[in-house]
Design a protein around this motif. Structure first.
Motif, PDB file in Angstrom:
ATOM      1  N   ASP A 199      -3.268   2.265  -6.239  1.00 48.38           N
ATOM      2  CA  ASP A 199      -2.412   3.223  -5.540  1.00 48.38           C
ATOM      3  C   ASP A 199      -3.158   3.883  -4.382  1.00 48.38           C
ATOM      4  OD1 ASP A 199      -0.398   2.613  -7.260  1.00 48.38           O
ATOM      5  OD2 ASP A 199      -0.515   4.466  -8.427  1.00 48.38           O
ATOM      6  N   ALA A 200      -4.433   4.131  -4.572  1.00 50.86           N
ATOM      7  CA  ALA A 200      -5.214   4.749  -3.497  1.00 50.86           C
ATOM      8  C   ALA A 200      -5.231   3.874  -2.256  1.00 50.86           C
ATOM      9  CB  ALA A 200      -6.647   5.009  -3.979  1.00 50.86           C
ATOM     10  N   ALA A 201      -5.316   2.553  -2.440  1.00 50.26           N
ATOM     11  CA  ALA A 201      -5.327   1.633  -1.303  1.00 50.26           C
ATOM     12  C   ALA A 201      -3.943   1.486  -0.687  1.00 50.26           C
ATOM     13  CB  ALA A 201      -5.869   0.271  -1.743  1.00 50.26           C
ATOM     14  N   LYS A 202      -2.900   1.548  -1.527  1.00 44.54           N
ATOM     15  CA  LYS A 202      -1.533   1.435  -1.014  1.00 44.54           C
ATOM     16  C   LYS A 202      -1.141   2.662  -0.183  1.00 44.54           C
ATOM     17  CE  LYS A 202       1.463  -1.059  -1.897  1.00 44.54           C
ATOM     18  NZ  LYS A 202       1.999  -2.187  -1.067  1.00 44.54           N
ATOM     19  N   LEU A 203      -1.691   3.828  -0.518  1.00 48.48           N
ATOM     20  CA  LEU A 203      -1.252   5.077   0.090  1.00 48.48           C
ATOM     21  C   LEU A 203      -2.134   5.541   1.236  1.00 48.48           C
ATOM     22  CD1 LEU A 203      -0.292   6.967  -3.206  1.00 48.48           C
ATOM     23  CD2 LEU A 203       1.214   5.728  -1.639  1.00 48.48           C
ATOM     24  N   GLY A 212      -8.735   1.234 -10.723  1.00 47.67           N
ATOM     25  CA  GLY A 212      -7.792   2.278 -10.351  1.00 47.67           C
ATOM     26  C   GLY A 212      -6.392   1.943 -10.823  1.00 47.67           C
ATOM     27  N   ASN A 213      -5.476   2.875 -10.694  1.00 46.01           N
ATOM     28  CA  ASN A 213      -4.099   2.665 -11.133  1.00 46.01           C
ATOM     29  C   ASN A 213      -3.348   1.758 -10.156  1.00 46.01           C
ATOM     30  OD1 ASN A 213      -4.524   4.366 -13.294  1.00 46.01           O
ATOM     31  ND2 ASN A 213      -3.639   6.153 -12.284  1.00 46.01           N
ATOM     32  N   LEU A 241       3.009   2.423 -14.085  1.00 41.80           N
ATOM     33  CA  LEU A 241       1.744   1.971 -13.520  1.00 41.80           C
ATOM     34  C   LEU A 241       0.874   1.376 -14.608  1.00 41.80           C
ATOM     35  CD1 LEU A 241      -0.597   4.275 -14.372  1.00 41.80           C
ATOM     36  CD2 LEU A 241       0.570   5.554 -12.579  1.00 41.80           C
ATOM     37  N   VAL A 242      -0.072   0.571 -14.176  1.00 42.65           N
ATOM     38  CA  VAL A 242      -1.047  -0.045 -15.064  1.00 42.65           C
ATOM     39  C   VAL A 242      -2.418   0.516 -14.711  1.00 42.65           C
ATOM     40  CG1 VAL A 242      -2.230  -2.210 -15.623  1.00 42.65           C
ATOM     41  CG2 VAL A 242       0.265  -2.155 -15.466  1.00 42.65           C
TER      42      VAL A 242
END
Length: 348
Positions: free
Chosen positions: A255-259, A331-332, A325-326
């Protein structure tokens, strides 16, 4: 209304598992439902040689829970330095089932891809001789081409000329997203052309990403297109045409990379793909054709047997609950949300 469906255990003909902690966190979600999967080679560094593929396969199998059975079908990343002999040897050993073409800069970790197609002509000709499929990420990367037009332009400028230069080459157009690509496959009579369609491209169009606010968890490459293209994909998938089959392109990113301000492209669909597909095919009155799309057409093109093990899908009255989420060591990772309740459950 049909409330149960039994099909041969399906395969995923386009899958990203990543490596390291991410691999360990996501591989079981594919192995839970799928017997085999074509594994994408765009790691850092990429899977270029037969030795690279063997080592990556070993890491995948080591990450697999002991209670699960799953066969990773390995691919090689085509670069302008790829050696035809190494490709042929890896294929002859049974290790490698396809070679992946990324136009340089087209998607995640594609920097090592092909810019000058003359430099890979010899490899493609050898692949045609031995019947090894080329899996194609079909987009041009020219800055002056609109992102929504890049697939159609790729067909005209790159793919069609390439196939004319190497007419015996077996090609899989991966994750097609346009009516143009569907028509290109449907009008081909060579028997050497097929296409995969993702779960998410059957469900979302570009409005899901952009209308009312940016939704980064729906951002993928190739990007989702207009509604008319989504409908063309659904018609192709549900028609029973043997040239179209499932390739989820399930692509986990944290999620950190997506956001991030410049977020990663990819949608993680491995956990709920079969429930989503049953919903789509039922909605289009084609539930009986899900077996062909998910379990039979891919093995036929790749000249592999259909899985003997079976999967049972049951339609229940209450929605099936999947995690939002997984959690992985990296990370998630957010699970694809189709935007509607799912009632088809995988299992006894």
């Amino acid at each position: 209304m049909t409330d149960t469906l039994t099909i041969p255990r399906p395969d995923d003909w386009h899958l990203h598992l990543r490596d390291g902690d991410m691999l360990k966190g996501v591989v079981a979600h594919t192995a839970e439902h799928f017997a085999r999967a074509i594994i994408m080679p765009n790691l850092v560094p990429p899977v270029v040689t037969g030795a690279d593929a063997a080592a990556y396969r070993d890491r995948i199998l080591a990450a697999l829970p002991a209670s699960m059975t799953f066969e990773p079908l390995m691919t090689l990343y085509l670069t302008e330095a790829t050696e035809a002999d190494d490709v042929a040897q890896a294929h002859a050993s049974g290790l490698v089932k396809a070679v992946k073409l990324y136009p340089a800069g087209a998607t995640t970790n594609s920097q090592s891809g092909v810019s000058n197609f003359d430099n890979v002509q010899g490899v493609l000709e050898r692949m045609a001789e031995i019947g090894l499929p080329l899996c194609v990420h079909g987009e041009v990367t020219d800055a002056d081409i609109d992102i929504f037009d890049r697939e159609a332009v790729f067909i005209d400028r790159v793919l069609d000329p390439l196939r004319k230069r190497v007419p015996g080459l077996r090609v899989v157009m991966e994750h097609v997203t346009t009516a143009d690509a569907v028509a290109y496959v449907q009008t081909d009579t060579s028997g050497n052309l097929a296409a995969t369609i993702t779960t998410h491209h059957l469900i979302i169009n570009r409005n899901h990403i952009l209308a009312g606010g940016i939704r980064p968890h729906y951002y993928c490459l190739p990007v989702a297109k207009r509604e008319k293209h989504r409908l063309a994909l659904r018609a192709a998938a549900c028609a029973g045409d043997e040239r179209f089959f499932l390739g989820t392109d399930s692509a986990p990113h944290t999620d950190a990379a997506k956001l991030l301000p410049c977020g990663c492209a990819g949608i993680f669909t491995a956990p709920n793909t079969m429930s989503c597909l049953a919903h789509v095919f039922e909605e289009d009155g084609a539930l009986a054709r899900l077996e062909g799309f998910a379990s039979r057409n891919g093995p036929a093109f790749y000249r592999l047997p259909v899985n003997s093990e079976e999967m049972r899908l049951t339609r229940q009255s209450e929605p099936v609950r999947y995690p939002e989420l997984v959690e992985t060591g990296a990370g998630n990772v957010t699970v694809f949300d189709p935007g509607f309740d799912l009632f088809w459950r995988v299992g006894p």
